[in-house]
Design a protein around this motif. Structure first.
Motif, PDB file in Angstrom:
ATOM      1  N   VAL A   8      41.794  -9.604  -1.491  1.00 28.15           N
ATOM      2  CA  VAL A   8      40.459  -9.470  -2.088  1.00 28.15           C
ATOM      3  C   VAL A   8      40.244  -8.058  -2.638  1.00 28.15           C
ATOM      4  CG1 VAL A   8      37.972  -9.689  -1.646  1.00 28.15           C
ATOM      5  CG2 VAL A   8      39.564 -11.277  -0.571  1.00 28.15           C
ATOM      6  N   ALA A   9      40.915  -7.065  -2.032  1.00 23.41           N
ATOM      7  CA  ALA A   9      40.766  -5.673  -2.491  1.00 23.41           C
ATOM      8  C   ALA A   9      41.611  -5.361  -3.716  1.00 23.41           C
ATOM      9  CB  ALA A   9      41.144  -4.721  -1.355  1.00 23.41           C
ATOM     10  N   MET A  10      42.540  -6.240  -4.078  1.00 24.72           N
ATOM     11  CA  MET A  10      43.459  -5.961  -5.180  1.00 24.72           C
ATOM     12  C   MET A  10      42.751  -5.607  -6.486  1.00 24.72           C
ATOM     13  SD  MET A  10      46.684  -5.599  -5.617  1.00 24.72           S
ATOM     14  CE  MET A  10      47.369  -6.518  -4.215  1.00 24.72           C
ATOM     15  N   PRO A  11      41.682  -6.322  -6.897  1.00 29.81           N
ATOM     16  CA  PRO A  11      41.007  -5.947  -8.149  1.00 29.81           C
ATOM     17  C   PRO A  11      40.494  -4.509  -8.151  1.00 29.81           C
ATOM     18  CG  PRO A  11      40.319  -8.133  -7.455  1.00 29.81           C
ATOM     19  CD  PRO A  11      41.111  -7.565  -6.332  1.00 29.81           C
ATOM     20  N   PHE A  12      40.042  -4.016  -6.987  1.00 29.34           N
ATOM     21  CA  PHE A  12      39.572  -2.632  -6.920  1.00 29.34           C
ATOM     22  C   PHE A  12      40.735  -1.660  -7.129  1.00 29.34           C
ATOM     23  CE2 PHE A  12      36.597  -4.909  -3.984  1.00 29.34           C
ATOM     24  CZ  PHE A  12      35.459  -4.786  -4.770  1.00 29.34           C
ATOM     25  N   GLN A  13      41.877  -1.966  -6.531  1.00 27.80           N
ATOM     26  CA  GLN A  13      43.039  -1.094  -6.649  1.00 27.80           C
ATOM     27  C   GLN A  13      43.592  -1.079  -8.069  1.00 27.80           C
ATOM     28  OE1 GLN A  13      45.783  -2.429  -3.656  1.00 27.80           O
ATOM     29  NE2 GLN A  13      44.405  -1.944  -1.948  1.00 27.80           N
ATOM     30  N   VAL A  14      43.706  -2.253  -8.675  1.00 26.79           N
ATOM     31  CA  VAL A  14      44.259  -2.353 -10.031  1.00 26.79           C
ATOM     32  C   VAL A  14      43.397  -1.592 -11.032  1.00 26.79           C
ATOM     33  CG1 VAL A  14      44.732  -3.953 -11.932  1.00 26.79           C
ATOM     34  CG2 VAL A  14      45.455  -4.523  -9.597  1.00 26.79           C
ATOM     35  N   ASN A  15      42.079  -1.657 -10.856  1.00 23.97           N
ATOM     36  CA  ASN A  15      41.159  -1.011 -11.787  1.00 23.97           C
ATOM     37  C   ASN A  15      40.681   0.359 -11.327  1.00 23.97           C
ATOM     38  OD1 ASN A  15      40.422  -3.229 -13.978  1.00 23.97           O
ATOM     39  ND2 ASN A  15      40.528  -4.288 -12.007  1.00 23.97           N
ATOM     40  N   ASN A  16      41.260   0.831 -10.200  1.00 23.50           N
ATOM     41  CA  ASN A  16      40.922   2.159  -9.676  1.00 23.50           C
ATOM     42  C   ASN A  16      39.415   2.320  -9.485  1.00 23.50           C
ATOM     43  OD1 ASN A  16      41.567   4.722  -8.698  1.00 23.50           O
ATOM     44  ND2 ASN A  16      41.381   5.672 -10.722  1.00 23.50           N
TER      45      ASN A  16
ATOM     46  N   LYS B 225      36.216   2.481  -6.797  1.00 19.56           N
ATOM     47  CA  LYS B 225      35.861   2.781  -5.413  1.00 19.56           C
ATOM     48  C   LYS B 225      34.415   2.363  -5.180  1.00 19.56           C
ATOM     49  CE  LYS B 225      39.125   6.616  -5.059  1.00 19.56           C
ATOM     50  NZ  LYS B 225      39.312   8.066  -4.780  1.00 19.56           N
ATOM     51  N   PRO B 226      34.199   1.197  -4.579  1.00 20.49           N
ATOM     52  CA  PRO B 226      32.833   0.713  -4.370  1.00 20.49           C
ATOM     53  C   PRO B 226      32.084   1.560  -3.347  1.00 20.49           C
ATOM     54  CG  PRO B 226      34.409  -0.733  -3.291  1.00 20.49           C
ATOM     55  CD  PRO B 226      35.208   0.250  -4.081  1.00 20.49           C
ATOM     56  N   PRO B 227      30.757   1.621  -3.420  1.00 23.04           N
ATOM     57  CA  PRO B 227      29.969   2.379  -2.445  1.00 23.04           C
ATOM     58  C   PRO B 227      30.223   1.874  -1.023  1.00 23.04           C
ATOM     59  CG  PRO B 227      28.622   1.729  -4.316  1.00 23.04           C
ATOM     60  CD  PRO B 227      29.929   1.023  -4.467  1.00 23.04           C
ATOM     61  N   GLY B 228      30.472   2.795  -0.098  1.00 25.77           N
ATOM     62  CA  GLY B 228      30.734   2.407   1.283  1.00 25.77           C
ATOM     63  C   GLY B 228      32.189   2.130   1.572  1.00 25.77           C
ATOM     64  N   GLY B 229      33.017   2.143   0.525  1.00 25.84           N
ATOM     65  CA  GLY B 229      34.444   1.927   0.721  1.00 25.84           C
ATOM     66  C   GLY B 229      34.890   0.511   0.412  1.00 25.84           C
ATOM     67  N   VAL B 230      36.184   0.364   0.192  1.00 17.21           N
ATOM     68  CA  VAL B 230      36.754  -0.928  -0.185  1.00 17.21           C
ATOM     69  C   VAL B 230      36.642  -1.939   0.947  1.00 17.21           C
ATOM     70  CG1 VAL B 230      38.880  -2.129  -0.826  1.00 17.21           C
ATOM     71  CG2 VAL B 230      38.334   0.052  -1.892  1.00 17.21           C
TER      72      VAL B 230
END
Length: 340
Positions: free
Chosen positions: A130-138, A140-145
Protein backbone atom coordinates in the motif's frame (compact mmCIF):
# COMPACT_ATOMS: atom_id res chain seq x y z
CA UNK A 1 -24.89 -12.83 -5.60
CA UNK A 2 -25.79 -11.47 -2.17
CA UNK A 3 -28.25 -8.58 -2.50
CA UNK A 4 -26.61 -5.19 -2.86
CA UNK A 5 -28.07 -1.99 -1.42
CA UNK A 6 -30.14 -0.24 -4.05
CA UNK A 7 -29.21 3.32 -3.06
CA UNK A 8 -26.86 4.64 -5.74
CA UNK A 9 -24.98 7.81 -6.48
CA UNK A 10 -27.22 10.07 -8.51
CA UNK A 11 -25.82 10.63 -12.00
CA UNK A 12 -24.93 14.22 -12.87
CA UNK A 13 -27.74 15.94 -14.76
CA UNK A 14 -27.01 16.22 -18.47
CA UNK A 15 -27.14 20.03 -18.34
CA UNK A 16 -24.77 20.15 -15.37
CA UNK A 17 -22.29 17.50 -16.48
CA UNK A 18 -18.68 18.35 -15.82
CA UNK A 19 -16.70 15.91 -17.91
CA UNK A 20 -13.62 14.45 -16.25
CA UNK A 21 -12.76 11.98 -19.02
CA UNK A 22 -13.52 12.21 -22.74
CA UNK A 23 -12.45 9.43 -25.10
CA UNK A 24 -12.63 10.05 -28.84
CA UNK A 25 -11.81 7.60 -31.62
CA UNK A 26 -9.71 5.44 -29.31
CA UNK A 27 -8.09 2.57 -31.21
CA UNK A 28 -5.73 -0.26 -30.33
CA UNK A 29 -4.45 -2.66 -33.01
CA UNK A 30 -2.07 -5.50 -32.15
CA UNK A 31 0.23 -6.74 -34.92
CA UNK A 32 0.27 -10.51 -35.46
CA UNK A 33 2.01 -12.72 -38.03
CA UNK A 34 0.45 -15.81 -39.55
CA UNK A 35 1.02 -18.34 -42.32
CA UNK A 36 4.12 -19.79 -43.89
CA UNK A 37 5.04 -16.46 -45.48
CA UNK A 38 4.58 -14.68 -42.13
CA UNK A 39 1.94 -12.23 -43.32
CA UNK A 40 1.53 -9.28 -40.97
CA UNK A 41 -2.04 -8.70 -39.83
CA UNK A 42 -3.67 -6.66 -37.09
CA UNK A 43 -6.06 -7.62 -34.32
CA UNK A 44 -8.47 -4.70 -34.01
CA UNK A 45 -9.01 -5.08 -30.27
CA UNK A 46 -10.44 -1.57 -29.91
CA UNK A 47 -11.50 0.16 -33.11
CA UNK A 48 -12.76 3.71 -32.64
CA UNK A 49 -14.37 4.07 -29.22
CA UNK A 50 -16.08 7.25 -27.94
CA UNK A 51 -17.45 7.86 -24.44
CA UNK A 52 -17.20 10.28 -21.53
CA UNK A 53 -17.26 10.13 -17.74
CA UNK A 54 -18.45 13.03 -15.60
CA UNK A 55 -17.03 13.94 -12.20
CA UNK A 56 -18.48 11.68 -9.54
CA UNK A 57 -20.03 9.33 -12.11
CA UNK A 58 -19.63 5.57 -12.56
CA UNK A 59 -19.65 4.38 -16.16
CA UNK A 60 -20.06 0.66 -16.73
CA UNK A 61 -18.23 -0.91 -19.68
CA UNK A 62 -19.82 -4.26 -20.51
CA UNK A 63 -19.73 -6.88 -23.24
CA UNK A 64 -18.68 -10.44 -24.05
CA UNK A 65 -15.15 -11.66 -23.40
CA UNK A 66 -12.85 -10.37 -26.11
CA UNK A 67 -14.93 -7.29 -26.94
CA UNK A 68 -12.07 -4.94 -25.99
CA UNK A 69 -13.27 -3.56 -22.68
CA UNK A 70 -10.16 -4.53 -20.66
CA UNK A 71 -7.87 -3.22 -23.42
CA UNK A 72 -9.79 0.06 -23.29
CA UNK A 73 -9.34 0.26 -19.51
CA UNK A 74 -5.61 -0.35 -19.76
CA UNK A 75 -5.25 2.41 -22.33
CA UNK A 76 -7.02 4.82 -19.99
CA UNK A 77 -4.38 4.27 -17.29
CA UNK A 78 -1.62 4.21 -19.92
CA UNK A 79 -0.60 0.61 -19.35
CA UNK A 80 -1.09 0.27 -23.11
CA UNK A 81 -0.30 2.84 -25.77
CA UNK A 82 -3.21 3.76 -28.03
CA UNK A 83 -2.77 3.22 -31.77
CA UNK A 84 -4.82 6.34 -32.47
CA UNK A 85 -7.50 8.54 -30.93
CA UNK A 86 -7.41 10.80 -27.91
CA UNK A 87 -7.96 10.57 -24.17
CA UNK A 88 -8.84 13.91 -22.59
CA UNK A 89 -8.52 13.85 -18.80
CA UNK A 90 -9.43 16.87 -16.71
CA UNK A 91 -9.10 19.13 -19.73
CA UNK A 92 -5.78 17.86 -21.13
CA UNK A 93 -4.78 15.23 -23.66
CA UNK A 94 -2.98 12.39 -21.87
CA UNK A 95 -2.70 10.04 -24.86
CA UNK A 96 1.04 10.52 -25.34
CA UNK A 97 2.31 11.78 -21.95
CA UNK A 98 5.57 10.21 -20.75
CA UNK A 99 8.17 10.37 -17.99
CA UNK A 100 7.51 12.70 -15.06
CA UNK A 101 4.23 13.82 -16.56
CA UNK A 102 3.02 10.20 -16.73
CA UNK A 103 4.01 9.54 -13.10
CA UNK A 104 2.11 12.64 -12.05
CA UNK A 105 -0.90 11.52 -14.10
CA UNK A 106 -0.97 8.17 -12.30
CA UNK A 107 -1.56 10.00 -9.05
CA UNK A 108 -4.93 10.98 -10.51
CA UNK A 109 -5.87 7.79 -12.41
CA UNK A 110 -5.56 4.39 -10.76
CA UNK A 111 -6.64 0.84 -11.58
CA UNK A 112 -8.07 -2.04 -9.55
CA UNK A 113 -7.16 -5.36 -11.15
CA UNK A 114 -9.37 -8.41 -11.59
CA UNK A 115 -7.29 -10.96 -9.67
CA UNK A 116 -6.59 -9.67 -6.15
CA UNK A 117 -3.81 -12.19 -5.59
CA UNK A 118 -1.71 -12.02 -8.75
CA UNK A 119 -1.79 -8.20 -8.61
CA UNK A 120 -0.13 -8.22 -5.15
CA UNK A 121 3.54 -9.11 -4.69
CA UNK A 122 3.54 -12.21 -2.41
CA UNK A 123 6.99 -11.28 -1.04
CA UNK A 124 5.89 -7.88 0.22
CA UNK A 125 3.88 -7.11 3.32
CA UNK A 126 0.57 -5.31 3.09
CA UNK A 127 2.22 -2.19 4.46
CA UNK A 128 4.87 -2.24 1.74
CA UNK A 129 2.28 -2.87 -1.01
CA UNK A 130 0.00 0.00 0.00
CA UNK A 131 2.98 2.33 0.63
CA UNK A 132 4.48 1.69 -2.82
CA UNK A 133 2.70 4.64 -4.54
CA UNK A 134 4.21 7.02 -1.97
CA UNK A 135 7.70 5.63 -2.56
CA UNK A 136 7.47 5.65 -6.37
CA UNK A 137 6.27 9.27 -6.39
CA UNK A 138 8.53 10.39 -3.53
CA UNK A 139 5.57 11.63 -1.49
CA UNK A 140 5.73 12.01 2.28
CA UNK A 141 2.20 12.18 3.72
CA UNK A 142 1.57 14.13 6.95
CA UNK A 143 2.26 11.93 9.98
CA UNK A 144 4.40 9.53 7.98
CA UNK A 145 3.83 6.73 5.51
CA UNK A 146 2.96 4.07 8.08
CA UNK A 147 0.23 6.18 9.64
CA UNK A 148 -1.29 6.95 6.25
CA UNK A 149 -1.16 3.29 5.18
CA UNK A 150 -2.93 2.23 8.36
CA UNK A 151 -5.59 4.90 7.75
CA UNK A 152 -6.11 3.49 4.24
CA UNK A 153 -6.42 -0.06 5.57
CA UNK A 154 -9.05 1.10 8.04
CA UNK A 155 -10.85 3.04 5.29
CA UNK A 156 -11.34 -0.16 3.26
CA UNK A 157 -12.46 -2.21 6.27
CA UNK A 158 -9.20 -3.94 7.22
CA UNK A 159 -7.47 -4.07 10.59
CA UNK A 160 -4.64 -1.45 10.65
CA UNK A 161 -2.67 -3.81 12.87
CA UNK A 162 -2.31 -6.22 9.93
CA UNK A 163 0.25 -3.85 8.42
CA UNK A 164 3.03 -6.46 8.59
CA UNK A 165 1.06 -9.44 7.23
CA UNK A 166 1.56 -10.96 3.77
CA UNK A 167 -1.10 -11.33 1.04
CA UNK A 168 -1.41 -15.12 1.45
CA UNK A 169 -2.67 -14.57 5.01
CA UNK A 170 -5.82 -12.87 3.72
CA UNK A 171 -8.98 -14.10 2.00
CA UNK A 172 -9.82 -13.15 -1.60
CA UNK A 173 -12.14 -10.35 -0.51
CA UNK A 174 -9.57 -8.97 1.91
CA UNK A 175 -6.87 -9.07 -0.79
CA UNK A 176 -9.11 -7.06 -3.10
CA UNK A 177 -9.55 -4.51 -0.30
CA UNK A 178 -5.75 -4.25 -0.15
CA UNK A 179 -5.72 -3.52 -3.88
CA UNK A 180 -8.40 -0.87 -3.37
CA UNK A 181 -6.38 0.73 -0.55
CA UNK A 182 -3.33 0.88 -2.83
CA UNK A 183 -5.41 2.50 -5.59
CA UNK A 184 -6.68 5.15 -3.14
CA UNK A 185 -3.26 6.00 -1.69
CA UNK A 186 -2.64 9.10 -3.82
CA UNK A 187 -6.25 10.35 -3.75
CA UNK A 188 -7.06 9.76 -7.46
CA UNK A 189 -9.92 11.40 -9.32
CA UNK A 190 -10.66 8.40 -11.54
CA UNK A 191 -10.45 4.67 -10.88
CA UNK A 192 -10.61 2.04 -13.61
CA UNK A 193 -12.04 -1.08 -11.96
CA UNK A 194 -11.29 -4.08 -14.20
CA UNK A 195 -13.81 -6.75 -13.17
CA UNK A 196 -12.99 -6.14 -9.47
CA UNK A 197 -15.41 -8.76 -8.10
CA UNK A 198 -15.46 -11.47 -10.78
CA UNK A 199 -12.71 -13.50 -9.04
CA UNK A 200 -14.46 -13.34 -5.64
CA UNK A 201 -16.93 -15.66 -4.00
CA UNK A 202 -20.51 -14.51 -4.59
CA UNK A 203 -21.00 -14.02 -0.84
CA UNK A 204 -18.20 -11.42 -0.85
CA UNK A 205 -19.05 -9.58 -4.06
CA UNK A 206 -21.79 -7.42 -2.51
CA UNK A 207 -19.48 -6.35 0.32
CA UNK A 208 -16.82 -5.11 -2.10
CA UNK A 209 -19.40 -3.36 -4.33
CA UNK A 210 -20.91 -1.60 -1.31
CA UNK A 211 -17.42 -0.56 -0.20
CA UNK A 212 -16.68 0.95 -3.61
CA UNK A 213 -19.98 2.80 -3.54
CA UNK A 214 -19.25 4.25 -0.09
CA UNK A 215 -15.80 5.34 -1.23
CA UNK A 216 -17.30 6.95 -4.32
CA UNK A 217 -19.63 9.02 -2.17
CA UNK A 218 -17.05 9.96 0.45
CA UNK A 219 -14.16 10.77 -1.90
CA UNK A 220 -16.14 12.05 -4.94
CA UNK A 221 -14.54 9.41 -7.16
CA UNK A 222 -15.31 8.71 -10.80
CA UNK A 223 -15.26 5.10 -12.04
CA UNK A 224 -14.91 3.23 -15.30
CA UNK A 225 -16.32 -0.09 -14.11
CA UNK A 226 -15.45 -2.97 -16.45
CA UNK A 227 -17.55 -6.09 -15.95
CA UNK A 228 -19.46 -8.90 -17.58
CA UNK A 229 -21.86 -9.40 -14.66
CA UNK A 230 -24.80 -7.23 -15.67
CA UNK A 231 -26.49 -7.41 -12.27
CA UNK A 232 -23.42 -5.89 -10.59
CA UNK A 233 -23.21 -3.13 -13.20
CA UNK A 234 -26.89 -2.30 -12.78
CA UNK A 235 -26.46 -1.71 -9.05
CA UNK A 236 -23.21 0.24 -9.23
CA UNK A 237 -23.17 2.32 -12.43
CA UNK A 238 -25.01 5.50 -13.40
CA UNK A 239 -24.48 5.01 -17.14
CA UNK A 240 -23.53 1.97 -19.19
CA UNK A 241 -21.62 1.53 -22.45
CA UNK A 242 -22.09 -1.79 -24.26
CA UNK A 243 -19.16 -2.99 -26.40
CA UNK A 244 -19.15 -5.51 -29.21
CA UNK A 245 -16.08 -6.52 -31.22
CA UNK A 246 -14.05 -3.41 -30.41
CA UNK A 247 -16.81 -0.83 -30.85
CA UNK A 248 -19.46 0.82 -28.70
CA UNK A 249 -22.88 -0.59 -29.57
CA UNK A 250 -24.96 1.49 -27.16
CA UNK A 251 -24.60 4.05 -24.36
CA UNK A 252 -27.30 5.16 -21.94
CA UNK A 253 -28.31 5.55 -18.33
CA UNK A 254 -28.96 2.32 -16.49
CA UNK A 255 -32.76 2.64 -16.58
CA UNK A 256 -32.79 3.07 -20.36
CA UNK A 257 -30.27 0.28 -20.97
CA UNK A 258 -31.98 -2.28 -18.74
CA UNK A 259 -35.62 -1.36 -19.34
CA UNK A 260 -35.69 -0.26 -23.00
CA UNK A 261 -32.43 -1.18 -24.76
CA UNK A 262 -32.12 0.21 -28.28
CA UNK A 263 -29.50 -2.09 -29.80
CA UNK A 264 -30.43 -5.73 -30.60
CA UNK A 265 -27.13 -6.89 -29.10
CA UNK A 266 -27.89 -5.14 -25.81
CA UNK A 267 -31.31 -6.78 -25.79
CA UNK A 268 -29.76 -10.20 -26.41
CA UNK A 269 -27.14 -9.63 -23.72
CA UNK A 270 -29.77 -8.71 -21.14
CA UNK A 271 -31.97 -11.66 -22.09
CA UNK A 272 -29.17 -13.97 -20.91
CA UNK A 273 -29.40 -12.65 -17.33
CA UNK A 274 -31.17 -15.29 -15.20
CA UNK A 275 -34.64 -14.23 -14.03
CA UNK A 276 -36.14 -16.46 -11.33
CA UNK A 277 -39.63 -15.12 -12.06
CA UNK A 278 -39.51 -16.64 -15.56
CA UNK A 279 -37.85 -19.98 -14.89
CA UNK A 280 -39.66 -22.86 -16.56
CA UNK A 281 -42.05 -20.61 -18.47
CA UNK A 282 -42.61 -20.57 -22.20
CA UNK A 283 -41.61 -17.34 -23.93
CA UNK A 284 -39.19 -16.33 -21.22
CA UNK A 285 -37.61 -13.86 -23.64
CA UNK A 286 -34.21 -15.52 -23.94
CA UNK A 287 -32.56 -14.59 -27.24
CA UNK A 288 -30.08 -17.18 -28.50
CA UNK A 289 -27.58 -15.69 -30.91
CA UNK A 290 -26.46 -17.96 -33.72
CA UNK A 291 -22.86 -18.35 -34.82
CA UNK A 292 -19.63 -17.27 -33.17
CA UNK A 293 -18.22 -13.82 -32.56
CA UNK A 294 -16.30 -12.86 -35.74
CA UNK A 295 -12.53 -12.52 -35.59
CA UNK A 296 -11.23 -9.04 -34.75
CA UNK A 297 -8.52 -9.59 -37.39
CA UNK A 298 -11.12 -9.41 -40.17
CA UNK A 299 -14.37 -8.01 -38.71
CA UNK A 300 -17.57 -7.88 -40.82
CA UNK A 301 -18.20 -4.87 -43.04
CA UNK A 302 -20.82 -2.34 -42.00
CA UNK A 303 -22.37 -3.22 -38.65
CA UNK A 304 -20.15 -5.68 -36.81
CA UNK A 305 -23.12 -7.37 -35.17
CA UNK A 306 -24.96 -8.04 -38.44
CA UNK A 307 -23.69 -11.63 -38.83
CA UNK A 308 -25.56 -12.63 -35.67
CA UNK A 309 -28.44 -10.13 -35.76
CA UNK A 310 -32.00 -11.21 -36.54
CA UNK A 311 -32.80 -7.70 -37.85
CA UNK A 312 -29.92 -7.42 -40.34
CA UNK A 313 -30.66 -6.14 -43.84
CA UNK A 314 -28.54 -5.15 -46.84
CA UNK A 315 -27.82 -1.69 -45.45
CA UNK A 316 -26.24 -3.27 -42.37
CA UNK A 317 -23.58 -4.87 -44.58
CA UNK A 318 -22.77 -1.78 -46.60
CA UNK A 319 -22.94 1.06 -44.07
CA UNK A 320 -21.47 1.21 -40.56
CA UNK A 321 -24.18 2.71 -38.33
CA UNK A 322 -23.07 5.79 -36.38
CA UNK A 323 -23.86 6.31 -32.71
CA UNK A 324 -27.05 8.39 -32.66
CA UNK A 325 -30.01 9.10 -30.39
CA UNK A 326 -32.79 6.51 -30.71
CA UNK A 327 -36.52 6.63 -29.83
CA UNK A 328 -35.84 4.99 -26.45
CA UNK A 329 -33.60 7.91 -25.43
CA UNK A 330 -30.37 5.97 -25.60
CA UNK A 331 -27.49 6.39 -28.03
CA UNK A 332 -26.91 3.32 -30.21
CA UNK A 333 -25.12 2.29 -33.40
CA UNK A 334 -27.94 0.50 -35.23
CA UNK A 335 -29.90 0.91 -38.45
CA UNK A 336 -32.90 -0.98 -37.02
CA UNK A 337 -33.14 -0.09 -33.30
CA UNK A 338 -35.74 -1.45 -30.93
CA UNK A 339 -38.81 0.81 -30.70
CA UNK A 340 -41.10 -0.85 -28.10
Amino acid sequence: MTEVETVAVAPPERAQRRELLEVKGLTKHFAVRSGLVSTKQYVRAVDGVDFSVARGEALGLVGESGCGKTTTGRMLVRLLEATSGSIQFDGRDITKVKGKELRKLRQEIQIIFQDPYSSLNPRHTVGTIVAMPFQVNNIKPPGGVKKRVQELLELVGLNPEHYNRFPHEFSGGQRQRIGIARALALRPKLIVADEPVSALDVSIQAQVINLLRELQRELDLSFVFIAHDLSVVRHFCDRIAVMYLGKIAEVGDRHQIYDTPSHPYTKALLSAVPDVTKLGREGSGRIRLEGDVPTPINPPSGCRFRTRCWKATEVCATEAPPLSIKPTGGVAACHHPETY
